[in-house]
Design an enzyme around this catalytic site. Structure first.
Site, PDB file in Angstrom:
ATOM      1  N   ASP A 120      -3.820  -2.043   6.594  1.00 20.97           N
ATOM      2  CA  ASP A 120      -4.709  -2.746   5.668  1.00 20.97           C
ATOM      3  C   ASP A 120      -6.001  -3.203   6.358  1.00 20.97           C
ATOM      4  OD1 ASP A 120      -3.136  -2.470   3.379  1.00 20.97           O
ATOM      5  OD2 ASP A 120      -2.018  -4.304   3.785  1.00 20.97           O
ATOM      6  N   LYS A 124       6.499  -6.266   1.905  1.00 21.36           N
ATOM      7  CA  LYS A 124       5.792  -6.066   3.173  1.00 21.36           C
ATOM      8  C   LYS A 124       6.394  -6.865   4.331  1.00 21.36           C
ATOM      9  CE  LYS A 124       1.270  -4.574   1.472  1.00 21.36           C
ATOM     10  NZ  LYS A 124      -0.195  -4.749   1.595  1.00 21.36           N
TER      11      LYS A 124
END
Length: 285
Positions: free
Chosen positions: A102, A66
């Site tokens: 997210d 990420k």
């Protein structure tokens, strides 16, 4: 031409994103496939170079990539920059943009499934890792009134508390096992478990960071863990007659937002959630 989507990670075998993303593509009749690719840390740059090709709509990114993908992108949006992580890449004519769904997915899941909106509420976040950081940012931007961060290592909780303060939200860092935790839980509208406690095959798969006796019946308890579907902390929430929400919802709703970025159409969240639930149920059978 069939278009390509997918998710990269290392390892990647555990991911259920292909199940619910493909279900959405098929439901809407979109000619695209969603796959999973195991990419080593050394191979991230080469993979993203190939992602620029025609027919590639984009990808999701999971651990440990990420942060690693960021130097290879042409653009990173403000939310992903603040989170320090990218979980969605969109390819537009060879231009790669990075996003993080997210936090917004966490808020969308809570709103749709429980009616919770953060504005004016008090939150207790259990844990201080990467998941907790993204959730804290989502809550502060959503207008939460105050946040308490509880963690085994107090200095990590203090780092997140400082981040909340920088975003204009009253915050406090406390040890995970303390009388202060009981006090914080008693006043919380939302309790979020961002630890790995209760995760299947984890170091404390039968544990919960908080007990039913500490959970007010008026609270919403959200676990970011989604294996098993009914985690120990959700069992504690049920015993306290509080509202519980599992991590599968956050996973699916962050995928809903990614889907809309890639395709430009509304994602069938109900179809995706049903497919994910069936998959997780079959894995636990």
């Amino acid at each position: 031409m069939t278009q390509r989507l997918g998710i990269i990670g290392y390892p990647i075998g555990h991911s259920i994103s292909p199940v619910f993303q493909q279900a959405a593509l098929d439901h809407l009749g979109i000619d695209a496939t969603y796959e999973k690719w195991e990419v080593t840390p050394e191979g991230v740059g080469d993979f993203l170079a190939r992602l620029r090709a025609p027919g590639s709509l984009g990808i999701n990114i999971t651990v440990p990539h990420k942060q690693a993908v960021i130097p290879f992108l042409d653009e990173v949006d403000e939310w992903a920059t603040a989170a320090g992580a990218v979980n969605t890449i969109v390819n537009h004519d060879g231009h790669l943009s990075g996003h993080n769904t997210d936090g917004p997915g966490f808020l969308r899941a809570l709103l749709v499934e429980t009616g919770y909106a953060p504005k004016g509420t008090r939150a207790l976040v259990l844990g201080a890792g990467g998941a907790a950081r993204g959730i804290l940012l989502a809550l502060t931007r959503g207008g939460v009134d105050s946040i308490v961060i509880a963690n085994r290592t107090l200095d990590r909780a203090q780092t997140l508390a400082k981040l909340a303060l920088e975003n204009g939200v009253e915050s406090e860092a406390i040890p995970l096992s303390s009388d202060a935790l009981t006090e914080a839980a008693a006043g919380a509208d939302l309790i979020v478990n961002c630890t790995t406690m209760g995760m299947s095959h984890g170091p404390d798969e039968h544990g919960s960071p908080i007990s039913a006796a500490q959970i007010p019946a008026t609270a919403i308890v959200n676990d970011v863990v989604y294996t098993p579907l009914l985690t120990p902390i959700l069992k504690e929430a049920a015993a306290a007659k509080a509202t519980g929400l599992g991590g599968l919802h956050m996973l699916v709703y962050q995928g809903v937002l990614s889907f809309q970025m890639w395709t430009g159409v509304d994602a069938p969240a109900d179809v995706m959630l049903a497919a994910a639930t069936v998959e997780m149920t079959s894995r636990s059978a």
